[in-house]
Scaffold this motif. Structure first.
Motif, PDB file in Angstrom:
ATOM      1  N   ASP A   1      12.531   0.581  -5.290  1.00  0.00           N
ATOM      2  CA  ASP A   1      11.586  -0.399  -4.742  1.00  0.00           C
ATOM      3  C   ASP A   1      10.369   0.364  -4.233  1.00  0.00           C
ATOM      4  OD1 ASP A   1      10.340  -2.615  -3.754  1.00  0.00           O
ATOM      5  OD2 ASP A   1      11.680  -2.878  -2.033  1.00  0.00           O
ATOM      6  N   LEU A   2       9.464   0.662  -5.141  1.00  0.00           N
ATOM      7  CA  LEU A   2       8.294   1.500  -4.853  1.00  0.00           C
ATOM      8  C   LEU A   2       7.560   0.996  -3.610  1.00  0.00           C
ATOM      9  CD1 LEU A   2       5.781   2.786  -7.516  1.00  0.00           C
ATOM     10  CD2 LEU A   2       4.945   1.723  -5.429  1.00  0.00           C
ATOM     11  N   ALA A   3       7.233   1.946  -2.716  1.00  0.00           N
ATOM     12  CA  ALA A   3       6.582   1.578  -1.457  1.00  0.00           C
ATOM     13  C   ALA A   3       5.101   1.938  -1.418  1.00  0.00           C
ATOM     14  CB  ALA A   3       7.291   2.252  -0.288  1.00  0.00           C
ATOM     15  N   GLY A   4       4.673   2.970  -2.157  1.00  0.00           N
ATOM     16  CA  GLY A   4       3.277   3.359  -2.110  1.00  0.00           C
ATOM     17  C   GLY A   4       2.927   4.415  -3.134  1.00  0.00           C
ATOM     18  N   ILE A   5       1.628   4.505  -3.448  1.00  0.00           N
ATOM     19  CA  ILE A   5       1.114   5.513  -4.374  1.00  0.00           C
ATOM     20  C   ILE A   5      -0.191   6.074  -3.805  1.00  0.00           C
ATOM     21  CG2 ILE A   5       2.144   4.482  -6.449  1.00  0.00           C
ATOM     22  CD1 ILE A   5      -0.526   3.186  -7.075  1.00  0.00           C
ATOM     23  N   GLU A   6      -0.463   7.346  -4.116  1.00  0.00           N
ATOM     24  CA  GLU A   6      -1.728   7.943  -3.668  1.00  0.00           C
ATOM     25  C   GLU A   6      -2.080   9.138  -4.545  1.00  0.00           C
ATOM     26  OE1 GLU A   6      -3.996   9.623   0.326  1.00  0.00           O
ATOM     27  OE2 GLU A   6      -1.993   8.771   0.475  1.00  0.00           O
ATOM     28  N   TRP A   7      -3.341   9.168  -5.010  1.00  0.00           N
ATOM     29  CA  TRP A   7      -3.845  10.291  -5.792  1.00  0.00           C
ATOM     30  C   TRP A   7      -4.072  11.499  -4.891  1.00  0.00           C
ATOM     31  CZ3 TRP A   7      -3.781  10.298 -10.898  1.00  0.00           C
ATOM     32  CH2 TRP A   7      -3.967   9.128 -11.626  1.00  0.00           C
ATOM     33  N   ALA A   8      -3.844  12.683  -5.441  1.00  0.00           N
ATOM     34  CA  ALA A   8      -4.285  13.903  -4.768  1.00  0.00           C
ATOM     35  C   ALA A   8      -5.812  13.914  -4.757  1.00  0.00           C
ATOM     36  CB  ALA A   8      -3.748  15.137  -5.492  1.00  0.00           C
ATOM     37  N   PRO A   9      -6.437  14.551  -3.769  1.00  0.00           N
ATOM     38  CA  PRO A   9      -7.901  14.582  -3.716  1.00  0.00           C
ATOM     39  C   PRO A   9      -8.570  15.098  -4.990  1.00  0.00           C
ATOM     40  CG  PRO A   9      -7.009  15.317  -1.631  1.00  0.00           C
ATOM     41  CD  PRO A   9      -5.834  15.152  -2.562  1.00  0.00           C
ATOM     42  N   ASN A  10      -7.899  16.010  -5.734  1.00  0.00           N
ATOM     43  CA  ASN A  10      -8.501  16.513  -6.968  1.00  0.00           C
ATOM     44  C   ASN A  10      -8.274  15.572  -8.154  1.00  0.00           C
ATOM     45  OD1 ASN A  10      -5.823  16.909  -7.649  1.00  0.00           O
ATOM     46  ND2 ASN A  10      -5.909  19.150  -7.535  1.00  0.00           N
ATOM     47  N   GLY A  11      -7.519  14.496  -7.958  1.00  0.00           N
ATOM     48  CA  GLY A  11      -7.328  13.496  -9.000  1.00  0.00           C
ATOM     49  C   GLY A  11      -6.399  13.894 -10.123  1.00  0.00           C
ATOM     50  N   CYS A  12      -5.662  14.970  -9.960  1.00  0.00           N
ATOM     51  CA  CYS A  12      -4.796  15.461 -11.038  1.00  0.00           C
ATOM     52  C   CYS A  12      -3.355  14.992 -10.918  1.00  0.00           C
ATOM     53  CB  CYS A  12      -4.829  16.997 -11.080  1.00  0.00           C
ATOM     54  SG  CYS A  12      -6.432  17.687 -11.504  1.00  0.00           S
ATOM     55  N   VAL A  13      -2.926  14.650  -9.708  1.00  0.00           N
ATOM     56  CA  VAL A  13      -1.527  14.312  -9.475  1.00  0.00           C
ATOM     57  C   VAL A  13      -1.445  13.018  -8.673  1.00  0.00           C
ATOM     58  CG1 VAL A  13       0.657  15.071  -8.458  1.00  0.00           C
ATOM     59  CG2 VAL A  13      -0.878  16.751  -9.493  1.00  0.00           C
ATOM     60  N   LEU A  14      -0.498  12.170  -9.062  1.00  0.00           N
ATOM     61  CA  LEU A  14      -0.257  10.920  -8.360  1.00  0.00           C
ATOM     62  C   LEU A  14       1.092  10.999  -7.638  1.00  0.00           C
ATOM     63  CD1 LEU A  14      -1.176   7.906  -7.890  1.00  0.00           C
ATOM     64  CD2 LEU A  14       0.301   7.328  -9.843  1.00  0.00           C
ATOM     65  N   ALA A  15       1.056  10.801  -6.329  1.00  0.00           N
ATOM     66  CA  ALA A  15       2.298  10.775  -5.544  1.00  0.00           C
ATOM     67  C   ALA A  15       2.807   9.345  -5.462  1.00  0.00           C
ATOM     68  CB  ALA A  15       2.052  11.326  -4.139  1.00  0.00           C
ATOM     69  N   VAL A  16       4.096   9.177  -5.715  1.00  0.00           N
ATOM     70  CA  VAL A  16       4.755   7.870  -5.650  1.00  0.00           C
ATOM     71  C   VAL A  16       5.972   8.016  -4.742  1.00  0.00           C
ATOM     72  CG1 VAL A  16       5.940   6.078  -6.973  1.00  0.00           C
ATOM     73  CG2 VAL A  16       4.006   7.312  -8.006  1.00  0.00           C
ATOM     74  N   TRP A  17       6.119   7.121  -3.769  1.00  0.00           N
ATOM     75  CA  TRP A  17       7.291   7.219  -2.912  1.00  0.00           C
ATOM     76  C   TRP A  17       8.043   5.887  -2.878  1.00  0.00           C
ATOM     77  CZ3 TRP A  17       2.285   7.663  -1.371  1.00  0.00           C
ATOM     78  CH2 TRP A  17       1.776   6.744  -0.446  1.00  0.00           C
ATOM     79  N   ASP A  18       9.346   6.020  -2.666  1.00  0.00           N
ATOM     80  CA  ASP A  18      10.258   4.884  -2.755  1.00  0.00           C
ATOM     81  C   ASP A  18      10.390   4.174  -1.409  1.00  0.00           C
ATOM     82  OD1 ASP A  18      12.029   3.119  -3.915  1.00  0.00           O
ATOM     83  OD2 ASP A  18      13.233   4.678  -4.865  1.00  0.00           O
ATOM     84  N   THR A  19      11.129   3.083  -1.413  1.00  0.00           N
ATOM     85  CA  THR A  19      11.415   2.337  -0.203  1.00  0.00           C
ATOM     86  C   THR A  19      12.063   3.227   0.853  1.00  0.00           C
ATOM     87  OG1 THR A  19      12.800   0.551   0.697  1.00  0.00           O
ATOM     88  CG2 THR A  19      13.595   1.646  -1.273  1.00  0.00           C
TER      89      THR A  19
END
Length: 453
Positions: free
Chosen positions: A180-198
């Motif tokens: 149950d995905l809770a949030g997403i956020e790009w790294a400042p350099n735009g190369c990596v996307l962080a995804v975290w769960d519930t």
């Protein structure tokens, strides 16, 4: 340190423009735009209902006002005050509204997260994006404004879609290994996307721009998991705050944990400086507590004990969203420090040295910390606790500043100006600006706590 006069405000809606020239504030259904330097009113706009959200466009030429109860968004132009735009979502309703990075498109999320409507101010065209997920942070843009990542929920599974912001074409679409995905956020350099769960399952996933899973991190199982996430400005570190009261730092090379920061109720290291707020006299409300004893400030707030106990809050076990875990994280703009707050120790802010990966300072207030924010230009942290004071910390020391004026100005939130030379202090019904010394006088400002009241 100087203060402006006090102005009226509603719903804590007060924001500096991205270029730093203007200050927008709301009073019920009116939008007031002031010049930052003179605080003279430049424009006064009247909306159709009480404003619930405002946001500047990236180029500071437009400002949107959202009225969620009416399903309305009104857009105003600073260059052409007579021009305005009205967007009515009708029966679909409205729960969120934001600008695209180009400042010419508005993304409206309808009720029940049925869809996102992309409105173009230039061509008046409308595009629709289906299946947006209702979560903490479901939309994130890369810092260069080229790509948007959107969390989606379809067929009872979590997905992420990456769009090109110039034409809103779908670049990548992939499912995520989350319950149950809770949030997403790009790294400042735009190369990596962080995804975290519930919070019910500890899982942090790192994806590349093309949708490849780079790494999956899990610190523990069968307990409440991730509560907060923050990238360092350099994109080298990802800080993950957890419900177990620890912050784990992941590195950008292997995406493995390099260290973890605990938040115990007792500070045992005699080398750690603890600043403890103490009611002494009208001119001094923040006493200094330093270790070892020779560096301790004289007076009631100093101590020679080798350990220091912080005030803790016992969480209510039978209610949702317990007051435990690291609920707030923020890196300093120079990447040197990380400020954290453990919700079960609500009066304290912990500041960590990222170069040495160890605790640097603890600030304990008399009241629970409401908000803290770093100066955009230097390692200087502003803190408010809902009282009539604002607190500033830098590596040189700490000060407590009384907000002048009639009545009790309770600072509930704050925000820095782009240049770091002023600070907007927000209360329930009012706001004022706090003007700080120039860079040449910073050393004087922070050298003697309590001098500026």
């Amino acid at each position: 340190m100087n203060f402006s006069e006090v102005f009226k405000l509603s719903n804590l809606l007060c924001k500096f423009s991205p270029d730093g020239k203007y200050l927008a504030s709301c009073v019920q259904y009116r939008l007031v735009v002031r010049d930052v330097n003179t605080l003279q009113i430049l424009q006064l706009y009247t909306c159709l209902d009480q404003i619930q959200h405002i946001e500047w466009s990236a180029d500071s030429l437009f400002i949107l006002c959202a009225m969620y109860k009416r399903g309305l968004v009104q857009v105003w132009s600073l260059e052409q005050p007579e021009w305005h735009c009205r967007i009515d979502e009708g029966s679909a309703g409205l729960v969120a509204s934001c600008w695209s990075p180009d400042g010419r498109h508005i993304l409206n999320t309808t009720e029940f997260h049925l869809r996102i409507t992309v409105w173009s101010l230039c061509t008046k065209s409308v595009s629709y994006i289906k299946y947006p997920k209702a979560c903490q942070q479901g939309i994130t843009f890369t810092r260069d404004g080229r790509y948007m990542a959107l969390a989606e929920r379809r067929d009872c599974k979590d997905h992420v879609s990456v769009f090109v912001c110039s034409d809103w074409q779908l670049l990548r679409h992939f499912d995520t290994e989350t319950q149950d995905l809770a949030g997403i956020e790009w790294a400042p350099n735009g190369c990596v996307l962080a995804v975290w769960d519930t919070c019910l399952e500890y899982k942090v996933l790192l994806y590349s721009l093309d949708g490849r899973l780079l790494s999956a991190y899990c610190a523990y199982e069968w307990s409440l998991g991730v509560k907060s996430v923050a990238w360092s400005p350099s994109s080298q570190f990802l800080a993950v705050g957890s419900y177990d009261g620890k912050v784990r730092i992941l590195n950008h090379v292997t995406w493995k944990m390099i260290t973890e920061f605990g938040h115990p109720a007792t500070v045992n290291n005699p080398k750690i400086v603890v600043y403890k707020e103490a009611e002494k006299n009208p001119r001094l409300a923040l006493g200094r507590l330093a270790f070892p004893p020779p560096r301790a400030a004289p007076g009631p707030s100093s101590t020679t004990e080798s350990k220091f106990s912080l005030q803790t809050l016992k969480p209510v076990a039978d209610r949702a969203n317990p007051k435990i875990g690291v609920g707030a994280l923020a890196f300093s703009p120079d990447n040197y420090f990380l400020a954290t707050k453990n919700d079960s120790i609500p009066n304290a802010v912990w500041i960590w040295d990222i170069q040495k990966l160890k605790l640097f300072v603890v600030l304990e207030q008399l009241s629970p910390v409401r908000a803290f924010q770093w100066d955009p230009q230097q390692p200087r942290l502003a803190i408010c606790t809902g009282g009539s004071r604002v607190y500033l910390w830098s590596p040189a020391g700490c000060v407590s500043v009384q907000v002048p004026g009639e009545g009790d100005f309770q600072v509930l939130s704050l925000c820095w100006h782009l240049n770091g030379d002023s600070l907007a202090l927000l209360s329930k019904d009012h706001f004022c600006l706090c003007f700080l010394e120039t860079e040449e006088r910073v050393g004087t400002t922070f050298g003697r706590p309590g001098d500026h009241t």
